[in-house]
Design an enzyme around this catalytic site. Structure first.
Site, short mmCIF file in Angstrom:
data_model
loop_
_atom_site.label_atom_id
_atom_site.label_comp_id
_atom_site.label_asym_id
_atom_site.label_seq_id
_atom_site.Cartn_x
_atom_site.Cartn_y
_atom_site.Cartn_z
N ASP A 41 42.83 35.82 26.62
CA ASP A 41 43.06 34.55 25.94
C ASP A 41 44.54 34.23 25.96
O ASP A 41 45.38 35.10 26.21
CB ASP A 41 42.52 34.61 24.50
N GLU A 57 42.79 53.09 57.27
CA GLU A 57 42.65 52.33 56.02
C GLU A 57 44.02 52.12 55.36
O GLU A 57 44.33 51.04 54.86
CB GLU A 57 41.71 53.05 55.06
#
Ligand code: DGJ
Length: 749
Positions: free
Chosen positions: A535, A615
């Protein structure tokens, strides 16, 4: 001056770049909300209120012969209970004499340049903005109550923020049973409500419905803003979509129990009230005391939901989040949580740091499990001392090692919590929120500390500050892993227990503020089991918040998209995790996971020691790509480009820089098909006259599209006009395989 008061008509006009908000003081001093929307060229909008006699809608005593004027139908700036307005109230009181009536009338006003900052609560900061404030002072002489409504006008940003201060001038103690931040009434509108519901690991899903005559209450009783109902709602035209239609946003800057109530009254006026939830709230207000509500941000546009998002994104990024981190490049992090969970020691963490460095990461975050007797989630919370059985060489040794690799080091805390099995709880059982004579509700086998007690806040400040001072720590992940229950403070008398849930939030804010003051360079990433406290209140202290404990890229598409209606990408904590994913078991290619995580603050959360050389090389490239487009992603306009129908097949989103010189277009196929349709994705906010060249393409698929070797090269170098990309769209040929994704960068030439 963005605030004009016309003495004669008693109309206040609050004018921003594209909007106007009007308040009229009527003949008996009631503050009416007469208009919010596009500018109206000096018109007094109170004509919208028609004085029609409606049965069972009583009249103020002074106007008892004017039956068309009723508190029950007048559009109000701050609605009260007890004086004939039967709709949702902003203010509910119980006075010393037992009366439950509040009836506010105009006493005066002040218009000031700048704003008064809130103390102990988040607010919209004045940065380089021109801000004016209207203080509208209302009073109830009989009750001895004063309500001052504050309106901060961020003229250039089309944002008005509001809060209310209630002052008790009665000479007696009274009780506030509800004190919302704001009330807004919309006359003559047929609106949809969009709110954002969710659950742990699936936060902020938009739900849209027509506003009807029932009261719809979007709220949290969980002690925090919650995964379940975010304190942000949109009211929009029934036919508004991303790019057209009137849209209003109401965003509460508060991290505790909240309520946004929406109702259409008998006359068709739609009311929204936003503020602290009154479910657990009652506040004793002594003689001469004041109660300050949290601040709420209001925005309006007639250009649809995306434009509304742009308004909130900008104000949050520039005026809510701590400005120390606004323009600073934030490091791409590696977090060990899903890599090791609790199973680590200092040697392992240093190895992880080494591998993370090889993969190009810029910060190593040590998550839960480094303190007290914390070897699983049953013990240790509250004991913020380094566990020397696991961290044998000390936290400074880990931090020094990480720094020696040229990386930053971050550490996890969960300040507001305590385990029963902890030294803190054994010493101070009364510091936990528990009911007398009752076994507490447990959540993750932990209790919640009583943040309403200053000694608890002091203890937490001292113990966390000691750790932060003991090693070179640049980042704190601030977690919060349960909902509150048994909200009873041993530090307050019986008749003040209704204050605890709000005092709890004030205690958390006080702790964040003190730590921020002492360690201004330490960036806090908020977290609450993912996005349970996501929030604008937390964003005042923390420029980014871990968006969800669900790290699975395909689920994340929906979680992140829902989050962007209100909150900017720069606040959305997002990581690439291992495949198969730990939450869903789904396998998603590494490049797709990265493209999805780039619509956020970007980082990794896996064990990098298990990565292959290929990777690692791919991750280095991904970090390079993210860093190259960092400004575009963090500060550009975020575009939601696919709708619910498209999303049965693919999801697409993009970014366009403010100066329209570049754009990033992303697409993930979520349901691959045989013999599928071409995916046409229209961009927005480009310069229609300009030409844009695709100068980079990354994809999870070796061949994009699949039908022709060297196809990628054909994509790079394509040139389109902005108008073509906006009016017809980019044509993505079908892609195949497992969750293929592509990202194209367009450069204006
Ligand atoms: C919940 C958080 O959201 C996770 O990322 C992780 O930090 C765990 N808590 C640790 O307990």
């Amino acid at each position: 001056m963005s605030i004009i008061f016309d003495e004669k008509s008693k109309v206040f006009s609050i004018i921003t770049r594209n909007t106007e908000y009007q308040i009229k003081i009527n003949e008996i001093g009631v503050a009416l909300h007469t208009y919010y929307g596009k500018k109206v060229a000096g018109q007094d909008m109170s004509y919208l209120y028609r004085e029609l006699d409606r049965g069972f809608s009583g009249n103020p005593y002074e106007l008892r012969n004017k039956r068309g004027v009723s508190a029950d139908t007048l559009p109000q700036e701050y609605s009260t209970d007890g004086a004939g307005d039967y709709r949702v109230s902003a203010l509910i009181v119980r006075l010393a004499n037992g009366s439950g009536t509040a009836d506010l009338r105009y006493r005066g006003h002040e218009i000031i340049s700048g704003r008064e900052n809130l103390k102990g609560l988040p607010y919209v900061r004045v940065e380089k903005d021109r801000v004016d404030t209207l203080k509208l002072i209302l009073e109830d002489k009989t009750a001895g109550l004063l309500a001052t409504l504050f309106y901060q006008v961020f003229e250039d940003k089309d944002i008005i923020s509001r809060y209310t201060v209630i002052r008790n001038e009665s000479g007696d103690v009274c009780s506030l049973n509800k004190a919302a931040s704001a009330c807004v009434d919309f006359m003559g509108k047929d609106l949809d409500l969009i709110h954002f519901h969710g659950r742990h690991a699936f936060e902020r899903q938009p739900e849209r419905k027509r506003v009807g005559h029932e009261v719809v209450r979007i709220s949290s009783k969980r002690g925090t803003s919650s995964h379940h109902n975010n304190p942000f709602v949109i009211l929009c035209d029934r036919n508004a979509d991303e790019w057209q239609g009137e849209s209003y946003g109401v965003m509460l800057m508060y991290s505790g129990e909240h309520a946004e109530e929406v109702e259409k009254d008998q006359a068709g006026t739609i009311r929204v009230v936003s503020g602290i939830s009154d479910d657990h709230f009652s506040w004793k207000l002594g003689a001469g005391e004041e109660f300050v509500t949290p601040e709420v941000m209001l925005a309006y546009t007639d250009k649809g939901l995306s434009e509304l998002s742009f308004l909130f994104h900008r104000i949050i990024r520039e005026n809510v989040c701590p400005n120390e981190f606004r323009d600073k490049k934030r490091p791409v992090l590696m977090n060990n949580w899903e890599g090791t969970y609790f199973d680590f020691d200092d040697d392992k963490i240093m190895e992880i740091a080494d591998s993370a460095r090889e993969a190009g990461c810029e910060m190593l975050v040590l998550d839960d499990g480094w303190f007290g007797a914390r070897n699983d989630d049953h013990a240790g919370l509250g004991d913020w001392v380094v566990n020397r059985d696991k961290v044998k060489k000390g936290m400074d040794a880990i931090a020094d090692h990480v720094e020696s690799l040229g990386m930053k080091f971050g550490l996890w805390f969960e300040p507001e919590m305590v385990n029963e099995d902890s030294d803190l709880f054994r010493a101070h059982p009364d510091w936990a929120l528990t009911d007398p004579d009752r076994k507490p509700v447990m959540g993750r086998d932990q209790l919640v500390l009583d943040m309403s007690r200053p000694e608890v806040v002091d203890y937490l400040y001292e113990s966390i500050a000691a750790v932060l001072n003991s090693a070179k720590i640049s980042y704190v992940k601030w977690d919060f892993n349960r909902s509150l229950a048994n909200v009873f403070s041993r530090g307050l008398p019986a008749d003040r227990q209704g204050e605890v849930s709000h005092r709890f939030v004030l205690g958390s804010y006080a702790l964040m503020e003190r730590l921020r003051e002492s360690f201004p360079d330490v960036m806090i990433e908020g977290c609450s089991g993912g996005g349970g406290r996501f929030d604008a209140g937390i964003m005042f202290y923390s420029p980014q918040i871990w968006c969800s404990d669900n790290t699975e890229a395909i689920n994340r598409l929906r979680i992140q998209k829902g989050t962007t209606y209100g909150y900017p990408v720069s606040t959305i904590g997002s990581h690439v995790s291992a495949s198969p994913n730990h939450q869903t078991g789904r396998e998603v290619p590494l490049m797709t996971r990265a493209i999805v995580a780039m619509a956020g603050t970007f980082g990794y959360e896996l064990d990098p020691r298990k990565l292959s050389a290929d990777e690692k090389a791919m991750i280095r490239e991904q970090i390079g790509t993210f860093n190259r487009y960092y400004d575009l992603i963090q500060r550009g306009k975020y575009l939601r480009l696919s709708d619910e129908t498209d999303e049965e097949y693919y999801t697409s989103w993009g970014f366009v820089s403010e100066d329209k010189s570049e754009a990033l277009l992303n697409l993930v196929v979520t349901d691959v098909r045989a013999n599928p349709e071409v995916m046409y994705v229209r961009l927005h906010c480009l310069d229609p006259e300009a030409e844009y060249e695709v100068d980079n393409c990354i994809s999870s698929s070796e061949k994009v599209p699949e039908n022709d070797a060297g196809e990628k090269n054909r994509i790079v170098g394509q040139v389109f006009t902005g108008a073509a990309l906006m009016n017809a769209g980019y044509a993505f040929d079908p892609m195949f395989g497992s969750y293929p994704a592509v990202q194209l960068h367009f450069k204006k030439i």
